[in-house]
Design a protein around this motif. Sequence first.
Motif, PDB file in Angstrom:
ATOM      1  N   ASN A   1      -3.642  13.124  -3.581  1.00  0.00           N
ATOM      2  CA  ASN A   1      -3.694  12.538  -2.447  1.00  0.00           C
ATOM      3  C   ASN A   1      -4.539  11.287  -2.201  1.00  0.00           C
ATOM      4  OD1 ASN A   1      -3.227  12.737   0.475  1.00  0.00           O
ATOM      5  ND2 ASN A   1      -5.131  13.834   0.705  1.00  0.00           N
ATOM      6  N   GLU A   2      -4.064  10.307  -3.363  1.00  0.00           N
ATOM      7  CA  GLU A   2      -4.876   9.072  -3.274  1.00  0.00           C
ATOM      8  C   GLU A   2      -3.944   7.828  -2.651  1.00  0.00           C
ATOM      9  OE1 GLU A   2      -6.805   8.605  -7.199  1.00  0.00           O
ATOM     10  OE2 GLU A   2      -6.522  10.694  -7.277  1.00  0.00           O
ATOM     11  N   THR A   3      -4.775   6.805  -2.489  1.00  0.00           N
ATOM     12  CA  THR A   3      -4.155   5.542  -2.286  1.00  0.00           C
ATOM     13  C   THR A   3      -4.147   4.445  -3.077  1.00  0.00           C
ATOM     14  OG1 THR A   3      -4.744   6.019   0.084  1.00  0.00           O
ATOM     15  CG2 THR A   3      -4.453   3.613  -0.420  1.00  0.00           C
TER      16      THR A   3
ATOM     17  N   THR B   1       0.838  -1.342   0.039  1.00  0.00           N
ATOM     18  CA  THR B   1      -0.101  -0.060   0.196  1.00  0.00           C
ATOM     19  C   THR B   1       0.909   1.191  -0.105  1.00  0.00           C
ATOM     20  OG1 THR B   1      -1.720  -0.997   1.142  1.00  0.00           O
ATOM     21  CG2 THR B   1      -2.044   1.363   1.266  1.00  0.00           C
TER      22      THR B   1
ATOM     23  N   SER C   1      -3.317   0.353  -3.482  1.00  0.00           N
ATOM     24  CA  SER C   1      -3.181  -0.944  -2.798  1.00  0.00           C
ATOM     25  C   SER C   1      -3.229  -2.196  -3.570  1.00  0.00           C
ATOM     26  CB  SER C   1      -4.373  -0.967  -1.654  1.00  0.00           C
ATOM     27  OG  SER C   1      -4.219  -1.823  -0.900  1.00  0.00           O
TER      28      SER C   1
ATOM     29  N   ASN D   1       0.212   5.422   0.427  1.00  0.00           N
ATOM     30  CA  ASN D   1      -1.123   6.514   0.761  1.00  0.00           C
ATOM     31  C   ASN D   1      -0.527   7.843   0.435  1.00  0.00           C
ATOM     32  OD1 ASN D   1      -2.735   4.623   2.214  1.00  0.00           O
ATOM     33  ND2 ASN D   1      -1.058   4.401   3.583  1.00  0.00           N
ATOM     34  N   GLY D   2      -1.737   8.938   0.040  1.00  0.00           N
ATOM     35  CA  GLY D   2      -1.285  10.253   0.101  1.00  0.00           C
ATOM     36  C   GLY D   2      -0.472  10.481  -1.387  1.00  0.00           C
TER      37      GLY D   2
END
Length: 231
Positions: free
Chosen positions: A195-197, A180, A199, A182-183
């Motif tokens: 600003n997305e994740t 993962t 995974s 993040n940001g």
Amino acid sequence: MLINLDQRFIAVYKIYFIINHSFSLFLLSMNSKKAFILLNGSEPSTFPDLGNYDIVCAIDGAYNNFEAKNITPNLVTGDLDSIKTIPTTVEVIKTPNQEFTDFEKALQILKHRGFSHIDVYGGSGKEHDHFLGNISTALQWKMGLSISFFDDFGKYFFIEESIIINNVKGKNISLIPFPTANGIVTKGLKFQLNNETLSFGERIGTRNIAVEESVFIAFDNGELLVYISHK
């Protein structure tokens, strides 16, 4: 002129991470010994100019490829179970410890000798468990070494919190989280992230396209591998 919050967010991140990235490059330049490693995966169709490296290493059976091309490395290492002929005119370090892969043991040697930049060829192809193991090893050593993999199709590497990649307009760029990240913020890609994740097993960022010559990528936390196609 009105600027929305997303634009301000990206602008602030870009300024901050350009400064951070420049400082990181300065620190790396203080220790810029560069190594070439050939692993025993798919043999590259072409080699870079090996004269640009401070040391050229063949890992176990990869020496067979060098020997066939009359290329003499500076170092041959590994458990030597795949090598046809052990050379007598270059440095050979046998590393029989089976708790680590030959790639890991080579990185240990190079790190001990003060190398910081490692370009790896032959890391993919053939048996895929070796390829996956090589990626795991690169992630493990991410904080201690700058490791980049090259094959006939592209270049891939783990990044720190930010990077600016130059001369990539029109190339495919993929962002692969482990597992993962993040940001994530990007600029210069066809499909921007703000600003997305990402995974693994849910959403990853494959086959994006650079629409600018320079691409900016930053993320808050996690692990992120970047792939850049040659074309």
